[in-house]
Design an enzyme around this catalytic site. Structure first.
Site, PDB file in Angstrom:
ATOM      1  N   GLY A  56       0.929  -1.186   0.074  1.00 24.16           N
ATOM      2  CA  GLY A  56       0.152  -0.028   0.067  1.00 24.16           C
ATOM      3  C   GLY A  56       0.895   1.228  -0.063  1.00 24.16           C
ATOM      4  CB  VAL A  82       5.196   1.116   3.954  1.00 24.41           C
ATOM      5  CG1 VAL A  82       4.987   2.587   3.732  1.00 24.41           C
ATOM      6  CG2 VAL A  82       4.477   1.022   5.327  1.00 24.41           C
ATOM      7  CE  LYS A  83       4.300   0.316  -5.455  1.00 26.50           C
ATOM      8  NZ  LYS A  83       2.977   0.114  -6.401  1.00 26.50           N
ATOM      9  CB  ILE A  84       8.499   4.644   0.141  1.00 23.44           C
ATOM     10  CG1 ILE A  84       7.506   4.471   1.594  1.00 23.44           C
ATOM     11  CG2 ILE A  84       9.212   6.032   0.576  1.00 23.44           C
ATOM     12  CD1 ILE A  84       8.441   4.358   2.878  1.00 23.44           C
TER      13      ILE A  84
END
Length: 214
Positions: A56, A82-84
């Protein structure tokens, strides 16, 4: 090489999961917006379908805000990643989240140097984008191969997720280039499933069976 599905469409995820070949899901703000649903609601439903990493993405650009957003995403479910985005602020957020035991996926990677920096910041995954590099006349598969070689030489545990996959040839070439994972749209999976000789073979088997019964 493992497969993730790149979508926020729950029905597509259900269909792919039923066939047994996906082990995770990647989403982004554009994919979630396309569904016209609340982010948390979509992610909760996805985690109930697929027992594997679910990416996400944050929408903030400052490190402190990305960290806060990442903590919220991570609390949704133990499988959350966690997509960054690949920026200096993004890597600062990756460092903190990694220290807190939160898995991260650094996205929008377009060079081996970016992938190496992300890995050293502690990223669980890096996502180089094949199709978008191809669009500007570059070779995304060379990038996958370079990253895989560098990670192997230096014993870097960060996994490579091939993203922006446009067609089945991309998938095969990514596997040959050393990608750990390919995240693939459902329509590409559908193309991978089909072959005209399979269809004609099934038709012949059925015709022979019907003829034998007469």
């Amino acid at each position: 090489m493992r497969f993730f599905i790149d979508t926020a469409n729950v029905e597509e995820i259900k269909k792919a999961n039923r066939m047994g070949f996906i082990s995770g899901v990647t989403t982004n703000p554009s994919l979630v917006a396309k569904e016209g649903r609340d982010f948390n609601e979509v992610i909760q439903e996805i985690t109930s379908i697929v027992d594997g990493p679910i990416s996400g993405e944050v929408v903030s650009l400052e490190a402190d805000e990305m960290i806060a957003e990442g903590r919220v995403i991570a609390k949704i479910h133990p499988n959350m990643v966690v997509k960054i985005p690949m920026t200096g602020e993004g890597l600062a957020a990756v460092k903190v989240l990694t220290e807190e035991g939160i898995k991260t996926n650094v996205t929008l990677v377009f060079s081996a140097t970016q992938a190496l920096l992300a890995a050293r910041a502690g990223a669980t995954y890096v996502s180089p984008f094949l199709g978008r590099l191809d669009d500007i006349g570059d070779d995304g598969l060379v990038l996958i191969r370079d990253i895989a070689d560098i990670f192997e030489i230096h014993g870097i545990p960060t996994e490579i997720i091939s993203a922006s996959v446009r067609h089945p040839i991309h998938v095969i070439e990514c596997a040959k280039a050393g990608a750990d994972i390919a995240t693939v749209p459902f329509k590409v999976f559908e193309q991978m499933l089909k072959h005209p000789l399979t269809d004609s073979g099934i038709d012949k088997f059925l015709a022979d069976w019907e003829a034998a019964k007469k």
